[in-house]
Design an enzyme around this catalytic site. Sequence first.
Site, PDB file in Angstrom:
ATOM      1  N   HIS A 196     -72.749  87.808  70.336  1.00  0.00           N
ATOM      2  CA  HIS A 196     -73.641  88.729  69.772  1.00  0.00           C
ATOM      3  C   HIS A 196     -73.319  89.171  68.209  1.00  0.00           C
ATOM      4  O   HIS A 196     -71.952  89.217  67.953  1.00  0.00           O
ATOM      5  CB  HIS A 196     -73.412  89.911  70.570  1.00  0.00           C
TER       6      HIS A 196
ATOM      7  N   HIS B 167     -64.469  93.660  68.817  1.00  0.00           N
ATOM      8  CA  HIS B 167     -63.187  92.789  69.085  1.00  0.00           C
ATOM      9  C   HIS B 167     -64.105  91.430  69.518  1.00  0.00           C
ATOM     10  O   HIS B 167     -64.651  91.452  70.658  1.00  0.00           O
ATOM     11  CB  HIS B 167     -62.258  93.489  70.196  1.00  0.00           C
TER      12      HIS B 167
ATOM     13  N   HIS C  45     -65.649  88.219  70.994  1.00  0.00           N
ATOM     14  CA  HIS C  45     -65.806  87.762  72.484  1.00  0.00           C
ATOM     15  C   HIS C  45     -66.729  87.139  72.558  1.00  0.00           C
ATOM     16  O   HIS C  45     -67.997  87.073  71.584  1.00  0.00           O
ATOM     17  CB  HIS C  45     -65.543  88.910  73.470  1.00  0.00           C
ATOM     18  N   VAL C  46     -66.718  85.990  73.527  1.00  0.00           N
ATOM     19  CA  VAL C  46     -67.965  84.870  73.614  1.00  0.00           C
ATOM     20  C   VAL C  46     -68.433  85.185  74.979  1.00  0.00           C
ATOM     21  O   VAL C  46     -67.637  85.362  76.021  1.00  0.00           O
ATOM     22  CB  VAL C  46     -67.325  83.520  73.447  1.00  0.00           C
TER      23      VAL C  46
END
Length: 303
Positions: free
Chosen positions: A226, A233, A235-236
Amino acid sequence: MDAKAFQEFAFERLLNEDPASHSLALLGTLPATAGDVPQRLPAILRVERTPLSADFPRHLSSGLVQDYSWLFAWFGTRSEIPDVKISVIFPATEVHIRKYTKQEILMVHETPEIYDRIVKPYILSFPPSRTLWVDDLLSGKSEADRILYKDEASDYGYIILPDMKWDMTTVSALYLVAIAQSRAIRSLRDLRKHHLGMLKSIRRESLKIVREKWDLLEGGIRLFVHYQPSYYHFHVHIVNANQSGYLGSTVGQAHLLDDIISMLEIDIDDGSSILEKMTFTYGLGDQHGLFEKMVAVQPELPE
């Protein structure tokens, strides 16, 4: 939080009603204690209708539906078919309240100059305490039993675990998340060519996990990032490719991990990365902390 605690929830107002996800976001208060002083603090309950199980049709002739009115049905209490899923945000800050309030979306353009002038200072303004829960996940202090994979490399490591949105049962709604170990990667803008190994590893291990645990073939999941993210932090998101109705995977917010990898592969080895030099276009809600400043600078952009 146990079921008894919900009896103490004092409803104040409806923040949002989302017919697409069959969910409600409710603002209220729950009791808390600071030292010896009892008090009530803001709380948000997100109530979401759970997916119907695959064996639901066979229950239709066995007394499952107890009452009906027009096209609505009320279901009896059955442990194998929960009626709703409730997520609790407590104590809820003003940022949480704004996030879960129904928003008007406007598309904005973020040039590298606007990022440096407006967005980056906004990101850096958040205290480390805002992502303390991420640190607890990475260190194993919380939810250690839910972690599906862990690479402990300090700069390029990550963990993969089920997202709290997923019930761990409905494969069609599968939702995992990979979270980077490094605090230095706050968003998409911070990715560089030397992060390719980490990104490819996330893709490889995600495919391996869903194949071994849930029998999903390659191509059965969608991996995306996003921008703007909900927390800074890196992240996927990892979801079932057939999942529909999840607004967070729409254009203007989600960037496919495969596309990010491809861009970094053709990027230069040194100097500013392609993700630093790009102009990003995305939808921003009117409750977002960046909304007013981003909308205000849009007339400055060249046509």
